[in-house]
Every structure is written in C-alpha cells, then in structure tokens.
Scaffold this active site. Structure first.
Site, PDB file in Angstrom:
ATOM      1  N   GLU A 248       0.819  -1.299  -0.010  1.00 48.74           N
ATOM      2  CA  GLU A 248       0.039  -0.046   0.034  1.00 48.74           C
ATOM      3  C   GLU A 248       0.928   1.343  -0.060  1.00 48.74           C
ATOM      4  O   GLU A 248       0.774   2.312  -0.893  1.00 48.74           O
ATOM      5  CB  GLU A 248      -1.022  -0.234   1.087  1.00 48.74           C
ATOM      6  CG  GLU A 248      -1.827   1.200   1.545  1.00 48.74           C
ATOM      7  CD  GLU A 248      -2.614   1.290   2.666  1.00 48.74           C
ATOM      8  OE1 GLU A 248      -3.255   2.104   3.050  1.00 48.74           O
ATOM      9  OE2 GLU A 248      -3.062  -0.021   3.002  1.00 48.74           O
ATOM     10  N   ARG A 249       1.831   1.146   0.755  1.00 49.20           N
ATOM     11  CA  ARG A 249       2.350   2.544   0.926  1.00 49.20           C
ATOM     12  C   ARG A 249       3.383   2.778  -0.317  1.00 49.20           C
ATOM     13  O   ARG A 249       3.756   3.932  -0.706  1.00 49.20           O
ATOM     14  CB  ARG A 249       3.632   2.593   2.353  1.00 49.20           C
ATOM     15  CG  ARG A 249       2.611   2.482   3.506  1.00 49.20           C
ATOM     16  CD  ARG A 249       3.341   2.211   4.814  1.00 49.20           C
ATOM     17  NE  ARG A 249       2.227   2.476   5.963  1.00 49.20           N
ATOM     18  CZ  ARG A 249       2.751   1.766   7.142  1.00 49.20           C
ATOM     19  NH1 ARG A 249       3.661   1.046   7.410  1.00 49.20           N
ATOM     20  NH2 ARG A 249       1.500   1.799   8.082  1.00 49.20           N
TER      21      ARG A 249
END
Length: 385
Positions: A248-249
């Site tokens: 995600e990051r």
C-alpha cells in the site's frame, strides 16, 4: 543521448507506459471534473475498462488473469496514475491493485483467488480494504470489530471508518479480532462480500480533499461470513496486514512523485504568462530557486523509489526504505502543492482551479496509509531508538 529513464526502463516498459498514459488521457482526465463534482468516480465502469486492458493485475499470476510482470512494470503503471488530475482517483485505483488484493494473492486459498482475485483483476468486482475504525487508525492493534466462529461461519460485528471505495465495493478485505487473547495473533483477515446481510453503508463521508474517491463509514451487524472466506490462517491477520501495508505505502510513492512534477510544470506555465510589475513572474529569482529546490527533492524521491524497486526485485525487506519514501513523498507533495498555489496568488484560492484541487488532495498523503508520525516511529524503532 541516453536519458535517465532509459537506465531503468526498456522499450517494453515504455509500451506499457504509453498504454496507461493513453487511457488516463482519453478515459479519465476528460471526466474528472464531473466526477469530482459528483463526489464519486464510476468505478464499476472504469475498472471493467482497465481490467480488459490488463492494468489491474500487472504483477499477479496469469492463472488469475494477471500479467505476471515485474516491479518495474508496476512502477510504470503507478507513475502514470500520477497524471490523473484528481489524486483521489489514483488512490481508488491503487486500493484495488495494491491494498484490497495482495493478501488474497499471497495468502488466500484457491477458492478466494478464483472467486475474488480473478474478478478484481478483470474489473468485475470493486475491492476495498476495511481496517481503520473510529478509534483505531494507524494503531491497527486497537481495532474492536470481532469475528466469532459459529459452525461453518464467522459472525462479524463492528464498524469501519474512512473506507476508500467503501460505497461502491463488491467485497471488503477486512481485519477483525478473532480472539480476546493479548498480542498480535488475535486478529484475522477475511474477504467479506459487500451484499452480505447485516452490512450497512452508513454514509459517504464529505472530505476536504480526494473528493473524487468515495469514502464510507461501514457497520457490520452480526454479518455471517463462510469460514472459507478466511484469508490464510486464523490469528495471522495482523501479520498479513502489516505485510500488505508495504504494498500500500509503496503504491503511493510513484504517483505522488509524478503529480509533484506535474504541479510544477503547470505552475511554470502559469507564471510565464502572469505579469507582475511589468515582468513575468518566472523572472523572479526567488521563485525560480524554489522550483529548482523542489525539482531536486522530487529527483531524490524518484531515486529512492527506484532503489526500493531494486530491493523488491532482489526479494529484500524494504520496510525501512518504503517508510522513508512514504514520509518523503508526503512532505514533497504537500510542499510543492502549497508553494505553487502561493505562486497563483488569489487565483489559487478559487475552488475551480486545478492547483486548488492538488492542494486539497496532497494533504491526505501525510495521513492515509500511515501518518507521517507513524512512519517516523517505524523508522526510529528500526534504528533501535
């Protein structure tokens, strides 16, 4: 002359880049003003188109409809999402590709992959990640939603907050407590069909920025979910989610880098035309030097991203570098959006101006996907402080 990008990307990468860029130019950007006004992009329709072009499963195995390509292709895709003139939609797309589906792909059963992953890659289902709660954001271990075993099912009760794609999702990748025991082995991940009895989309939240992406508050009232919808092993959901956070990051970094450069290019064009005290604003040394500083920071961010890609390709743990990248990306994007809006003067405060939208959208990057303060704490702990 060899350009910097040719060191990292081949003609095949460029072919994918052109395909994504063409889609953004023709299918997305002409519509973002209307979707922004509507407060929601039509993800069902949009994802079907993207699925047909192979954009939603670049790194996933062809057995599930993916392209089976490497992280460099993935980076090309994410960089081009940064050209979308509403960053909330870039986020909504990466929720599908890098947030709701990685745990299913890495830990899910054949049933979950055949039922949900294939559909998500094809664009036939919209996914959302349901982790955050009213009293548990970056502190994931504080979640209160429970999943209690009942025969061949689990019964899920609780609420989730700030869920991107939540109002349009066909399924939620949801983290819940499956034990009252202390420690990180008390949580499990589930795929929860959005049409299950007992699920209520309480409201679509009104936000300062990223207005084009629907963000919902969800309630789960004794929602019965088959045990086959458990991802991996019971009690390992927290671990799976921490691993998913790295996907995600990372997904936020390339498009933030691209968007920051687009904001600068747009602003330079504006200050070339804007005359103040008899001269174009671009003639002001202080403004040119600010732009030069920001371009330097963007290049540093890009090189960190490419270093992370090399680490991923070598199967190395990039938690430290991804956390640094997330922290740096949010700071650079906010700084550029804020500084460029200043160069527009009073015009930049007008709601209909694109720079105003960039300014609102950029603010969320320092909060979503792990707040800046959490990234700093992760880094401090990794350094042994």
């Amino acid at each position: 002359m060899v350009t910097g990008n040719q060191i990292y990307f081949t003609k095949e990468h460029d072919r994918v880049r052109r395909a994504v860029a063409d889609f953004v130019k023709k299918e997305i950007n002409p519509n973002v003003d209307q979707w922004e006004e509507d407060g929601m992009a039509p993800l069902q329709e949009l994802f079907k188109k993207m699925g047909r072009l192979g954009f939603l499963g670049i790194r996933y195995d062809p057995r599930y409809g993916g392209q089976g390509l490497d992280y460099w292709y993935d980076t090309v895709f994410l960089e081009e999402l940064g050209h979308i003139k509403a960053l909330g939609l870039s986020v909504a797309i990466t929720v599908q590709t890098h947030m709701a589906t990685p745990a299913i792909y890495e830990f899910g059963s054949d049933y979950l992959k055949d039922t949900y992953l294939k559909a998500a890659i094809a664009g036939d289902m919209v996914g959302a990640i349901a982790v955050t709660e009213p009293d548990a954001g970056s502190d994931v271990a504080a979640i209160r939603t429970t999943a209690k075993k009942d025969g061949a099912d689990y019964i899920i009760s609780g609420s989730k907050m700030y869920i991107t794609n939540g109002a349009q999702a066909d399924f939620y990748t949801l983290l819940a407590k499956t034990s009252d025991e202390p420690g990180y082995h008390s949580f499990s991940l589930f795929v929860v069909p959005a049409d299950s009895a007992g699920i209520k989309v309480s409201r679509k939240l009104d936000k300062l920025g990223v207005r084009i992406s629907d963000t919902a508050e969800l309630f789960f009232d004794n929602v019965r979910v088959p045990a086959v919808n458990l991802i991996g092993k019971q009690g390992e959901g927290f671990i799976y989610q921490m691993m998913q956070f790295q996907h995600e990051r990372f997904s936020l970094l390339p498009f933030a880098c691209t968007a920051a450069r687009d904001i600068i290019d747009m602003t330079v064009e504006h200050i070339r035309q804007r005359v103040v005290f008899g001269k174009p604003l671009i003639k002001k040394q202080v403004l040119r030097h600010r732009l030069a500083d920001w371009l330097t920071e963007i290049e540093c961010l890009k090189q960190l991203i490419y270093h992370i890609v090399r680490m991923k390709e070598a199967n190395l743990d990039a938690t430290r570098e991804v956390s640094m990248g997330k922290l740096l990306a949010s700071r650079v994007l906010m700084k550029v959006a804020d500084g460029c809006l200043q160069m527009y003067g009073g015009l930049g405060l007008m709601d209909e101006m694109l720079i105003s939208r960039y300014y609102r959208d950029a603010r969320g990057l320092a909060i979503g996907g792990g707040a800046d303060e959490v990234m700093r704490e992760v880094l401090a702990k990794l350094e042994g402080y």
